[in-house]
Motif scaffolding. Sequence first.
Motif, PDB file in Angstrom:
ATOM      1  N   ASP A  41      15.176  23.995 -25.568  1.00  0.00           N
ATOM      2  CA  ASP A  41      16.341  23.120 -25.360  1.00  0.00           C
ATOM      3  C   ASP A  41      17.264  23.658 -24.266  1.00  0.00           C
ATOM      4  O   ASP A  41      17.902  22.890 -23.540  1.00  0.00           O
ATOM      5  CB  ASP A  41      17.139  22.962 -26.656  1.00  0.00           C
ATOM      6  CG  ASP A  41      16.440  22.058 -27.667  1.00  0.00           C
ATOM      7  OD1 ASP A  41      15.522  21.325 -27.262  1.00  0.00           O
ATOM      8  OD2 ASP A  41      16.816  22.094 -28.853  1.00  0.00           O
ATOM      9  N   GLN A  42      17.340  24.968 -24.151  1.00  0.00           N
ATOM     10  CA  GLN A  42      18.241  25.566 -23.158  1.00  0.00           C
ATOM     11  C   GLN A  42      17.825  25.258 -21.725  1.00  0.00           C
ATOM     12  O   GLN A  42      18.631  25.382 -20.805  1.00  0.00           O
ATOM     13  CB  GLN A  42      18.303  27.089 -23.367  1.00  0.00           C
ATOM     14  CG  GLN A  42      19.090  27.506 -24.603  1.00  0.00           C
ATOM     15  CD  GLN A  42      19.129  29.008 -24.783  1.00  0.00           C
ATOM     16  OE1 GLN A  42      19.320  29.750 -23.831  1.00  0.00           O
ATOM     17  NE2 GLN A  42      18.940  29.470 -26.009  1.00  0.00           N
ATOM     18  N   THR A  43      16.594  24.820 -21.536  1.00  0.00           N
ATOM     19  CA  THR A  43      16.141  24.485 -20.180  1.00  0.00           C
ATOM     20  C   THR A  43      16.646  23.116 -19.731  1.00  0.00           C
ATOM     21  O   THR A  43      16.676  22.827 -18.525  1.00  0.00           O
ATOM     22  CB  THR A  43      14.604  24.480 -20.099  1.00  0.00           C
ATOM     23  OG1 THR A  43      14.065  23.395 -20.888  1.00  0.00           O
ATOM     24  CG2 THR A  43      14.017  25.794 -20.600  1.00  0.00           C
ATOM     25  N   ILE A  90      17.819  21.252 -15.841  1.00  0.00           N
ATOM     26  CA  ILE A  90      16.960  20.200 -15.295  1.00  0.00           C
ATOM     27  C   ILE A  90      17.781  18.957 -14.983  1.00  0.00           C
ATOM     28  O   ILE A  90      17.610  18.321 -13.935  1.00  0.00           O
ATOM     29  CB  ILE A  90      15.818  19.879 -16.281  1.00  0.00           C
ATOM     30  CG1 ILE A  90      14.886  21.089 -16.420  1.00  0.00           C
ATOM     31  CG2 ILE A  90      15.032  18.658 -15.837  1.00  0.00           C
ATOM     32  CD1 ILE A  90      13.925  21.008 -17.592  1.00  0.00           C
ATOM     33  N   VAL A  91      18.698  18.600 -15.880  1.00  0.00           N
ATOM     34  CA  VAL A  91      19.579  17.453 -15.654  1.00  0.00           C
ATOM     35  C   VAL A  91      20.413  17.671 -14.390  1.00  0.00           C
ATOM     36  O   VAL A  91      20.625  16.750 -13.594  1.00  0.00           O
ATOM     37  CB  VAL A  91      20.490  17.213 -16.874  1.00  0.00           C
ATOM     38  CG1 VAL A  91      21.574  16.187 -16.549  1.00  0.00           C
ATOM     39  CG2 VAL A  91      19.660  16.750 -18.072  1.00  0.00           C
ATOM     40  N   GLU A  92      20.880  18.900 -14.192  1.00  0.00           N
ATOM     41  CA  GLU A  92      21.718  19.205 -13.026  1.00  0.00           C
ATOM     42  C   GLU A  92      21.029  18.825 -11.722  1.00  0.00           C
ATOM     43  O   GLU A  92      21.674  18.356 -10.775  1.00  0.00           O
ATOM     44  CB  GLU A  92      22.083  20.692 -13.021  1.00  0.00           C
ATOM     45  CG  GLU A  92      23.020  21.083 -11.886  1.00  0.00           C
ATOM     46  CD  GLU A  92      23.371  22.561 -11.904  1.00  0.00           C
ATOM     47  OE1 GLU A  92      24.320  22.943 -11.201  1.00  0.00           O
ATOM     48  OE2 GLU A  92      22.690  23.330 -12.613  1.00  0.00           O
ATOM     49  N   LYS A  93      19.720  19.007 -11.656  1.00  0.00           N
ATOM     50  CA  LYS A  93      18.968  18.690 -10.441  1.00  0.00           C
ATOM     51  C   LYS A  93      19.015  17.189 -10.121  1.00  0.00           C
ATOM     52  O   LYS A  93      18.796  16.791  -8.964  1.00  0.00           O
ATOM     53  CB  LYS A  93      17.513  19.138 -10.591  1.00  0.00           C
ATOM     54  CG  LYS A  93      17.337  20.638 -10.734  1.00  0.00           C
ATOM     55  CD  LYS A  93      15.876  20.990 -10.973  1.00  0.00           C
ATOM     56  CE  LYS A  93      15.693  22.486 -11.193  1.00  0.00           C
ATOM     57  NZ  LYS A  93      14.272  22.844 -11.487  1.00  0.00           N
ATOM     58  N   SER A  94      19.279  16.374 -11.130  1.00  0.00           N
ATOM     59  CA  SER A  94      19.273  14.920 -10.945  1.00  0.00           C
ATOM     60  C   SER A  94      20.658  14.338 -10.703  1.00  0.00           C
ATOM     61  O   SER A  94      20.799  13.116 -10.637  1.00  0.00           O
ATOM     62  CB  SER A  94      18.640  14.260 -12.180  1.00  0.00           C
ATOM     63  OG  SER A  94      17.323  14.725 -12.378  1.00  0.00           O
ATOM     64  N   ILE A 151      16.427   7.503 -11.844  1.00  0.00           N
ATOM     65  CA  ILE A 151      16.896   8.835 -12.231  1.00  0.00           C
ATOM     66  C   ILE A 151      15.708   9.510 -12.905  1.00  0.00           C
ATOM     67  O   ILE A 151      15.218   9.048 -13.937  1.00  0.00           O
ATOM     68  CB  ILE A 151      18.083   8.770 -13.201  1.00  0.00           C
ATOM     69  CG1 ILE A 151      19.286   8.072 -12.557  1.00  0.00           C
ATOM     70  CG2 ILE A 151      18.480  10.177 -13.668  1.00  0.00           C
ATOM     71  CD1 ILE A 151      20.407   7.772 -13.539  1.00  0.00           C
ATOM     72  N   GLU A 152      15.233  10.604 -12.309  1.00  0.00           N
ATOM     73  CA  GLU A 152      14.061  11.299 -12.824  1.00  0.00           C
ATOM     74  C   GLU A 152      14.462  12.697 -13.290  1.00  0.00           C
ATOM     75  O   GLU A 152      14.873  13.534 -12.483  1.00  0.00           O
ATOM     76  CB  GLU A 152      12.987  11.374 -11.740  1.00  0.00           C
ATOM     77  CG  GLU A 152      12.489  10.001 -11.304  1.00  0.00           C
ATOM     78  CD  GLU A 152      11.616  10.058 -10.064  1.00  0.00           C
ATOM     79  OE1 GLU A 152      10.414   9.752 -10.174  1.00  0.00           O
ATOM     80  OE2 GLU A 152      12.145  10.412  -8.982  1.00  0.00           O
ATOM     81  N   VAL A 153      14.359  12.936 -14.582  1.00  0.00           N
ATOM     82  CA  VAL A 153      14.717  14.227 -15.177  1.00  0.00           C
ATOM     83  C   VAL A 153      13.436  14.802 -15.782  1.00  0.00           C
ATOM     84  O   VAL A 153      13.028  14.411 -16.875  1.00  0.00           O
ATOM     85  CB  VAL A 153      15.814  14.054 -16.257  1.00  0.00           C
ATOM     86  CG1 VAL A 153      16.258  15.410 -16.788  1.00  0.00           C
ATOM     87  CG2 VAL A 153      17.007  13.291 -15.694  1.00  0.00           C
ATOM     88  N   ILE A 154      12.801  15.720 -15.077  1.00  0.00           N
ATOM     89  CA  ILE A 154      11.445  16.169 -15.431  1.00  0.00           C
ATOM     90  C   ILE A 154      11.522  17.315 -16.433  1.00  0.00           C
ATOM     91  O   ILE A 154      11.645  18.487 -16.063  1.00  0.00           O
ATOM     92  CB  ILE A 154      10.660  16.602 -14.167  1.00  0.00           C
ATOM     93  CG1 ILE A 154      10.878  15.607 -13.023  1.00  0.00           C
ATOM     94  CG2 ILE A 154       9.188  16.754 -14.507  1.00  0.00           C
ATOM     95  CD1 ILE A 154      10.544  14.168 -13.375  1.00  0.00           C
ATOM     96  N   THR A 155      11.427  16.978 -17.704  1.00  0.00           N
ATOM     97  CA  THR A 155      11.677  17.955 -18.775  1.00  0.00           C
ATOM     98  C   THR A 155      10.465  18.794 -19.155  1.00  0.00           C
ATOM     99  O   THR A 155      10.599  19.812 -19.829  1.00  0.00           O
ATOM    100  CB  THR A 155      12.213  17.234 -20.024  1.00  0.00           C
ATOM    101  OG1 THR A 155      11.387  16.092 -20.311  1.00  0.00           O
ATOM    102  CG2 THR A 155      13.639  16.770 -19.807  1.00  0.00           C
TER     103      THR A 155
END
Length: 271
Positions: A30-32, A36-40, A176-180
């Motif tokens: 979860d901490q990742t 990842i959201v920040e990049k988007s 919006i692409e958030v690659i989790t």
Amino acid sequence: MDYTTEKESNYNDLEKMSVKELLTNINREDQTVPAIVEKSIPQIETVVNITAAKMEEGGRLFYIGAGTSGRLGILDASECPPTFGVPFDWIVGLIAGGDHAIRKAVEFAEDDKEQAWKDLSEHRINSNDVVLGIAASGSTPYVIGGLEAANKAGITTACLVCNANTPVAKVAKFPIEVITGPEFVTGSTRMKAGTAQKLVLNMLSTSIMIKLGRVKGNKMVDMQLTNNKLFNRGARIIMQETGVNQEKANQLLEEYGSVRKAIEKIQDIKA
């Protein structure tokens, strides 16, 4: 395409882990998500600016999705009226399978490419509005069909997906692409992908509402006073913003039924 949300988990033999190990490892994954959201953020910024501009002209924002994605859209939409005091039709969440699917899965509802447009049409959607498709996989037919139909009707489209180069992102004008990446339980996108979607939806709707003037300073001055907790919060905001005492704040809130109106009244008197 390569669905990273469906890739094998980074962990195995989950059933052999202790409870502490399970919790620690889920938390580690979860901490990742925020990073990842920040990049988007550039993509999110674009959607906020476009949607706020449309809504300033009287448009609305529609979320469409299936399963967890649909439920998260409905959650975000339903929280905007009490938080920001806006009409219930400013932001609308629609889920494949209808309201029944909020609580129980409706078999194959997400596979109907025609239904989303039918659902949107019930709200007399038009070119002033924005449709944002939410799909962790980025391949949900319900969402793809809705976005395609919206494009044909000249309606602004956006999306929120958790894989790269997806069919949904290719259809949406503003993706919006958030690659989790892989989930702790392989393929369970209610986990990291769902967390990412919740974070992004919070960012979207909150930023839009602020740009539309529904927050003063950092306070929810237009929130609905639907229970004692919120009434007391409203009174505290009035006290903080104007310096009046608790009794006066309560009195004004009772009289005007609005934090914003109560503050404006005090400011008018002082002026």
